[in-house]
Scaffold this motif. Structure first.
Motif, PDB file in Angstrom:
ATOM      1  N   CYS A  90      20.528  53.092  57.618  1.00 12.50           N
ATOM      2  CA  CYS A  90      21.204  54.284  57.085  1.00 12.50           C
ATOM      3  C   CYS A  90      21.750  54.015  55.682  1.00 12.50           C
ATOM      4  O   CYS A  90      22.115  52.890  55.351  1.00 12.50           O
ATOM      5  CB  CYS A  90      22.350  54.702  58.008  1.00 12.50           C
ATOM      6  SG  CYS A  90      21.826  55.292  59.625  1.00 12.50           S
ATOM      7  N   ALA A 118      15.748  56.241  60.231  1.00  7.10           N
ATOM      8  CA  ALA A 118      16.831  56.743  59.380  1.00  7.10           C
ATOM      9  C   ALA A 118      16.377  57.172  58.000  1.00  7.10           C
ATOM     10  O   ALA A 118      16.807  58.221  57.496  1.00  7.10           O
ATOM     11  CB  ALA A 118      17.916  55.669  59.259  1.00  7.10           C
ATOM     12  N   GLU A 122      17.136  60.820  56.619  1.00  5.12           N
ATOM     13  CA  GLU A 122      18.215  60.992  55.643  1.00  5.12           C
ATOM     14  C   GLU A 122      17.695  61.498  54.303  1.00  5.12           C
ATOM     15  O   GLU A 122      18.429  62.193  53.578  1.00  5.12           O
ATOM     16  CB  GLU A 122      18.990  59.688  55.484  1.00  5.12           C
ATOM     17  CG  GLU A 122      19.800  59.351  56.730  1.00  5.12           C
ATOM     18  CD  GLU A 122      20.753  58.181  56.539  1.00  5.12           C
ATOM     19  OE1 GLU A 122      20.656  57.483  55.496  1.00  5.12           O
ATOM     20  OE2 GLU A 122      21.594  57.963  57.431  1.00  5.12           O
ATOM     21  N   SER A 148      15.470  59.481  68.808  1.00  9.33           N
ATOM     22  CA  SER A 148      15.835  59.271  67.414  1.00  9.33           C
ATOM     23  C   SER A 148      16.571  57.946  67.242  1.00  9.33           C
ATOM     24  O   SER A 148      17.370  57.550  68.086  1.00  9.33           O
ATOM     25  CB  SER A 148      16.724  60.418  66.916  1.00  9.33           C
ATOM     26  OG  SER A 148      17.176  60.156  65.595  1.00  9.33           O
ATOM     27  N   ARG A 149      16.308  57.272  66.134  1.00 10.47           N
ATOM     28  CA  ARG A 149      17.037  56.058  65.784  1.00 10.47           C
ATOM     29  C   ARG A 149      18.134  56.351  64.758  1.00 10.47           C
ATOM     30  O   ARG A 149      18.698  55.429  64.173  1.00 10.47           O
ATOM     31  CB  ARG A 149      16.060  55.012  65.236  1.00 10.47           C
ATOM     32  CG  ARG A 149      15.143  54.429  66.308  1.00 10.47           C
ATOM     33  CD  ARG A 149      14.085  53.531  65.697  1.00 10.47           C
ATOM     34  NE  ARG A 149      13.301  52.852  66.721  1.00 10.47           N
ATOM     35  CZ  ARG A 149      12.112  52.300  66.500  1.00 10.47           C
ATOM     36  NH1 ARG A 149      11.565  52.348  65.289  1.00 10.47           N
ATOM     37  NH2 ARG A 149      11.460  51.693  67.478  1.00 10.47           N
ATOM     38  N   HIS A 150      18.404  57.625  64.561  1.00  6.00           N
ATOM     39  CA  HIS A 150      19.439  58.022  63.602  1.00  6.00           C
ATOM     40  C   HIS A 150      20.661  58.529  64.339  1.00  6.00           C
ATOM     41  O   HIS A 150      20.558  59.089  65.435  1.00  6.00           O
ATOM     42  CB  HIS A 150      18.911  59.110  62.656  1.00  6.00           C
ATOM     43  CG  HIS A 150      19.840  59.438  61.537  1.00  6.00           C
ATOM     44  ND1 HIS A 150      20.590  60.585  61.519  1.00  6.00           N
ATOM     45  CD2 HIS A 150      20.152  58.754  60.405  1.00  6.00           C
ATOM     46  CE1 HIS A 150      21.326  60.608  60.416  1.00  6.00           C
ATOM     47  NE2 HIS A 150      21.072  59.506  59.727  1.00  6.00           N
ATOM     48  N   GLN A 151      21.822  58.327  63.752  1.00 11.76           N
ATOM     49  CA  GLN A 151      23.070  58.689  64.412  1.00 11.76           C
ATOM     50  C   GLN A 151      23.198  60.188  64.691  1.00 11.76           C
ATOM     51  O   GLN A 151      23.966  60.599  65.563  1.00 11.76           O
ATOM     52  CB  GLN A 151      24.246  58.234  63.545  1.00 11.76           C
ATOM     53  CG  GLN A 151      24.235  58.792  62.141  1.00 11.76           C
ATOM     54  CD  GLN A 151      25.204  58.081  61.213  1.00 11.76           C
ATOM     55  OE1 GLN A 151      25.777  57.059  61.578  1.00 11.76           O
ATOM     56  NE2 GLN A 151      25.386  58.611  60.019  1.00 11.76           N
ATOM     57  N   SER A 152      22.425  61.007  63.988  1.00 13.32           N
ATOM     58  CA  SER A 152      22.459  62.452  64.230  1.00 13.32           C
ATOM     59  C   SER A 152      21.787  62.831  65.540  1.00 13.32           C
ATOM     60  O   SER A 152      22.027  63.915  66.086  1.00 13.32           O
ATOM     61  CB  SER A 152      21.758  63.190  63.086  1.00 13.32           C
ATOM     62  OG  SER A 152      20.356  62.920  63.098  1.00 13.32           O
ATOM     63  N   GLY A 153      20.939  61.930  66.031  1.00 16.83           N
ATOM     64  CA  GLY A 153      20.181  62.226  67.238  1.00 16.83           C
ATOM     65  C   GLY A 153      18.974  63.110  66.995  1.00 16.83           C
ATOM     66  O   GLY A 153      18.263  63.475  67.927  1.00 16.83           O
TER      67      GLY A 153
END
Length: 239
Positions: A90, A118, A122, A148-153
């Protein structure tokens, strides 16, 4: 075709073209608008997905207003394992974005087969924030099934203005040789689809009575691409 892989790829390209027919037409019109308004088409991808940028950038027969984002943090040429780790990190996309001249009204093509990491997510988020039109080219079936591997899901396609599905089987494999998945298709199909969009856009621009900036081969006598480099100098980073 003589060989199985050729048959698989040919079939896949035809299927992807038909499935994305509506999206292709929308993308063509966006390209036309972009070209006629003298804006820039940026490309972004990590790992092998960056090859779309290489395909479109400063090549014979290619649009002159393409800005391939070739930051070292995205490229396998600076280390395959490093690139694989970086695409999950990120905060990097904002740094890369800020190092390029990207303006509202430009187009950003983001390529990611899985759409789960990410960096592409992003980059799409930042583009949406800045008023840049996002075209995502992804494996829609695989992406929807993945976590997802991003914090947003969320995945890449969920931040796109326009989604183009490369239609490649899960794992980017068109062949199974005794349990070995191989015959990658995402790069070839993606290049085919975007070159289709670009060439159809050129036809429409010419029909509108305008002449797009298009590179001609520097190895054929009689052509000079300096006008393209001069026109886009300062807006296309790697010129």
């Amino acid at each position: 075709m003589i060989y199985e892989y050729g048959d698989k790829i040919t079939e896949l390209m035809k299927y992807a073209e038909e499935k994305n027919k509506e999206a292709i037409e929308i993308a063509v019109d966006k390209f036309v608008e972009n070209i006629e308004n003298d804006k820039i088409i940026h490309t972004f991808g990590t790992g092998h997905s960056h090859m779309l940028g290489i395909e479109l950038f400063a090549r014979a027969g290619g649009l002159g207003n393409v800005d391939a984002m070739l930051d070292p943090d995205t490229l396998t040429s600076f280390g395959a394992q490093r690139s694989g780790a970086m695409e999950k990190t990120c905060g990097v996309s904002d740094v890369i974005y800020d190092s390029y001249n990207i303006e509202p009204g430009d187009i950003m093509i983001i390529t990611s087969n899985s759409g789960r990491n990410a960096m592409p997510i992003e980059m799409a988020m930042r583009c949406k924030k800045e008023g840049v039109y996002v075209i995502a080219i992804t494996n829609l079936e695989q992406s929807k099934a993945a976590t997802s591997r991003h914090q947003s899901g969320k995945k890449l396609y969920e931040y796109a203005d326009l989604i183009i599905d490369n239609c490649v089987p899960s794992g980017d494999a068109t062949m199974n040789i005794n349990g070995i998945l191989t015959g990658p298709g995402s790069s070839i199909v993606t290049m085919f689809l975007v070159n289709t969009i670009a060439t159809e856009a050129m036809k429409k621009v010419v029909a509108d009575g305008k002449r797009p900036y298009v590179f001609q081969s520097q190895n054929v006598d009689g052509f000079d691409n300096n006008a393209i480099y001069n026109h886009f100098k300062g807006r296309v980073k790697h010129f």
